[in-house]
Design a protein around this motif. Structure first.
Motif, mmCIF file in Angstrom:
data_model
loop_
_atom_site.group_PDB
_atom_site.id
_atom_site.type_symbol
_atom_site.label_atom_id
_atom_site.label_comp_id
_atom_site.label_asym_id
_atom_site.label_seq_id
_atom_site.Cartn_x
_atom_site.Cartn_y
_atom_site.Cartn_z
ATOM 1 N N ALA A 70 0.828 -1.215 0.000
ATOM 2 C CA ALA A 70 0.000 0.000 0.000
ATOM 3 C C ALA A 70 0.857 1.256 0.000
ATOM 4 N N GLY A 71 1.912 1.244 0.816
ATOM 5 C CA GLY A 71 2.788 2.413 0.878
ATOM 6 C C GLY A 71 3.499 2.663 -0.430
ATOM 7 N N LYS A 72 3.973 1.588 -1.069
ATOM 8 C CA LYS A 72 4.674 1.714 -2.344
ATOM 9 C C LYS A 72 3.740 2.217 -3.441
ATOM 10 N N SER A 73 2.527 1.655 -3.471
ATOM 11 C CA SER A 73 1.558 2.070 -4.494
ATOM 12 C C SER A 73 1.112 3.513 -4.303
ATOM 13 N N GLY A 74 1.030 3.937 -3.035
ATOM 14 C CA GLY A 74 0.535 5.286 -2.761
ATOM 15 C C GLY A 74 1.584 6.367 -2.817
ATOM 16 N N PHE A 75 2.862 5.999 -3.040
ATOM 17 C CA PHE A 75 3.941 6.986 -2.993
ATOM 18 C C PHE A 75 3.775 8.060 -4.065
ATOM 19 N N VAL A 76 3.541 7.629 -5.296
ATOM 20 C CA VAL A 76 3.404 8.587 -6.398
ATOM 21 C C VAL A 76 2.165 9.452 -6.198
ATOM 22 N N TYR A 77 1.056 8.826 -5.772
ATOM 23 C CA TYR A 77 -0.178 9.576 -5.551
ATOM 24 C C TYR A 77 0.041 10.677 -4.517
ATOM 25 N N TRP A 289 -9.821 22.048 0.485
ATOM 26 C CA TRP A 289 -10.192 20.686 0.878
ATOM 27 C C TRP A 289 -11.241 20.093 -0.064
ATOM 28 N N LEU A 290 -12.241 20.891 -0.442
ATOM 29 C CA LEU A 290 -13.275 20.388 -1.351
ATOM 30 C C LEU A 290 -12.691 20.013 -2.711
ATOM 31 N N ILE A 291 -11.764 20.824 -3.197
ATOM 32 C CA ILE A 291 -11.132 20.516 -4.484
ATOM 33 C C ILE A 291 -10.311 19.235 -4.387
ATOM 34 N N VAL A 292 -9.484 19.139 -3.339
ATOM 35 C CA VAL A 292 -8.650 17.948 -3.155
ATOM 36 C C VAL A 292 -9.521 16.701 -3.007
ATOM 37 N N ALA A 293 -10.548 16.785 -2.171
ATOM 38 C CA ALA A 293 -11.401 15.625 -1.903
ATOM 39 C C ALA A 293 -12.171 15.191 -3.145
ATOM 40 N N SER A 294 -12.731 16.163 -3.878
ATOM 41 C CA SER A 294 -13.544 15.817 -5.046
ATOM 42 C C SER A 294 -12.694 15.284 -6.198
ATOM 43 N N VAL A 295 -11.539 15.901 -6.440
ATOM 44 C CA VAL A 295 -10.662 15.429 -7.518
ATOM 45 C C VAL A 295 -10.124 14.036 -7.190
ATOM 46 N N THR A 296 -9.708 13.839 -5.943
ATOM 47 C CA THR A 296 -9.210 12.525 -5.527
ATOM 48 C C THR A 296 -10.280 11.457 -5.672
ATOM 49 N N LEU A 297 -11.512 11.776 -5.258
ATOM 50 C CA LEU A 297 -12.620 10.828 -5.379
ATOM 51 C C LEU A 297 -12.882 10.489 -6.837
ATOM 52 N N TRP A 298 -12.853 11.478 -7.689
ATOM 53 C CA TRP A 298 -13.081 11.249 -9.130
ATOM 54 C C TRP A 298 -12.001 10.328 -9.704
ATOM 55 N N LEU A 299 -10.748 10.546 -9.315
ATOM 56 C CA LEU A 299 -9.641 9.720 -9.803
ATOM 57 C C LEU A 299 -9.767 8.269 -9.310
ATOM 58 N N VAL A 300 -10.237 8.121 -8.062
ATOM 59 C CA VAL A 300 -10.441 6.772 -7.516
ATOM 60 C C VAL A 300 -11.575 6.058 -8.266
ATOM 61 N N LEU A 301 -12.684 6.771 -8.494
ATOM 62 C CA LEU A 301 -13.829 6.189 -9.185
ATOM 63 C C LEU A 301 -13.488 5.799 -10.625
ATOM 64 N N LYS A 302 -12.639 6.592 -11.256
ATOM 65 C CA LYS A 302 -12.238 6.328 -12.641
ATOM 66 C C LYS A 302 -11.124 5.271 -12.731
ATOM 67 N N GLY A 303 -10.607 4.859 -11.596
ATOM 68 C CA GLY A 303 -9.557 3.862 -11.598
ATOM 69 C C GLY A 303 -8.192 4.387 -11.978
ATOM 70 N N VAL A 304 -8.042 5.713 -11.999
ATOM 71 C CA VAL A 304 -6.748 6.295 -12.343
ATOM 72 C C VAL A 304 -5.749 6.042 -11.218
ATOM 73 N N ILE A 305 -6.213 6.151 -9.976
ATOM 74 C CA ILE A 305 -5.385 5.791 -8.831
ATOM 75 C C ILE A 305 -6.059 4.643 -8.096
ATOM 76 N N TYR A 306 -5.268 3.702 -7.655
ATOM 77 C CA TYR A 306 -5.830 2.509 -7.014
ATOM 78 C C TYR A 306 -4.754 1.824 -6.177
ATOM 79 N N ILE A 307 -5.203 0.961 -5.282
ATOM 80 C CA ILE A 307 -4.313 0.134 -4.462
ATOM 81 C C ILE A 307 -4.612 -1.330 -4.772
#
Length: 307
Positions: A70-77, A289-307
């Protein structure tokens, strides 16, 4: 006397395991709004220590291989997200006319690790006590909101536990709120959130060094040593299977310690704290915070970032 009795009863209730971390935070917030904190100085002194000890104890419930993956995968993110949050936060601060040091503290707290990042960077910036209080107040208010909102949004969107854990770790400020939200969502979410969040917290060190170099400041940098102890706890749990009963007890103690920490954080937020925050820094913190949270959520939903 009444405030002392109510505080101690609520504290014991938080440590009993009878209430969840979000309920403990709500209990603390209610106390902070209704009463004058009778142990304000003592609570401030011990809250950070208790939080760090609780995080270390949670390591006894982690498998080292899962932590590393998890730590290795999340480093770039985390690297990209931190850089983007700092740049965006600085721009928002200038746009809203927030004083530069306050703006940077709020941006650093949002980008990395909430109150821990603010505490590490503030001495390097020679920040005034009021600037630190405003920044911490903004972050703590948003942490309180995130602890309740994130699990609701995650359930509504039917996020997988690993997705929720990653989103929480990248979008919520403080470790306590990340772990609290993830613990409510599930065990897998907790494992992912804790490891990625701790990888994110490691960036306190380069941020502190970089700030010191830019400011040409020789202030003592606060190293997050508790992260090394978290990894050590995970190592013991991974390679010493005979110690499982003891490690499970330590993990349980960490969960209870986290619940108490959230109560203490909530109790430390008063009407005066909210008033000191003022509209502009709070607006900067909320927008970022709203920008960070919403953009991060969108990237997770789209599968751009994942663990």
């Amino acid at each position: 006397m009444a405030a002392k009795i109510i505080f101690l009863v609520a504290l014991l209730l938080s440590a009993s395991g009878l209430i969840s971390p979000p309920v403990a935070l709500a209990l603390g917030l209610a106390f902070g709004m209704l009463f004058v904190h009778p142990f304000q100085a003592q609570a401030r002194r011990y809250t950070k220590v208790l939080l760090q000890a609780s995080v270390v104890a949670l390591g006894f419930g982690m498998n080292l291989y899962d932590v590393w993956r998890a730590g290795k995968s999340g480093f770039v993110y985390t690297a990209v997200g931190i850089a983007a949050a700092l740049i965006l936060g600085t721009a928002l601060g200038r746009l809203l006319g927030v004083p530069s040091r306050t703006s940077f503290l709020i941006s650093a707290g949002t980008a990395i690790c909430g109150g821990s990042a603010i505490a590490a960077v503030a001495p390097i910036l020679d920040a005034e006590e009021e600037e630190i209080a405003v920044s911490l107040g903004t972050v703590f208010v948003l942490n309180s909101v995130a602890l309740f909102v994130f699990p609701v949004v995650g359930g509504w969107l039917r996020l997988q536990q690993n997705e929720f854990g990653l989103w929480s770790a990248l979008a919520i400020h403080d470790t306590s709120s990340v772990v609290g939200a993830a613990a409510k969502f599930g065990a897998v979410a907790l494992a992912v959130a804790t490891t990625v969040k701790l990888a994110r917290a490691l960036w306190i060190v380069p941020l502190s060094v970089g700030t010191a170099l830019v400011k040409r400041h020789k202030a003592r940098i606060q190293w997050p040593w508790f992260i090394a102890f978290f990894v050590l706890a995970a190592m013991l749990n991974t390679y010493l299977p005979h110690g499982t009963p003891v490690f499970h007890a330590m993990f349980t103690a960490g969960r209870l310690g986290l619940t108490v920490t959230l109560f203490l954080i909530g109790a430390g937020i008063s009407k005066a704290t909210l008033k000191r925050v003022g509209p502009r820094p709070l607006l900067q913190g909320v927008a970022l915070w709203l920008i960070v949270a919403s953009v991060t959520l969108w990237l997770v939903l789209k599968g751009v970032i994942y663990i």
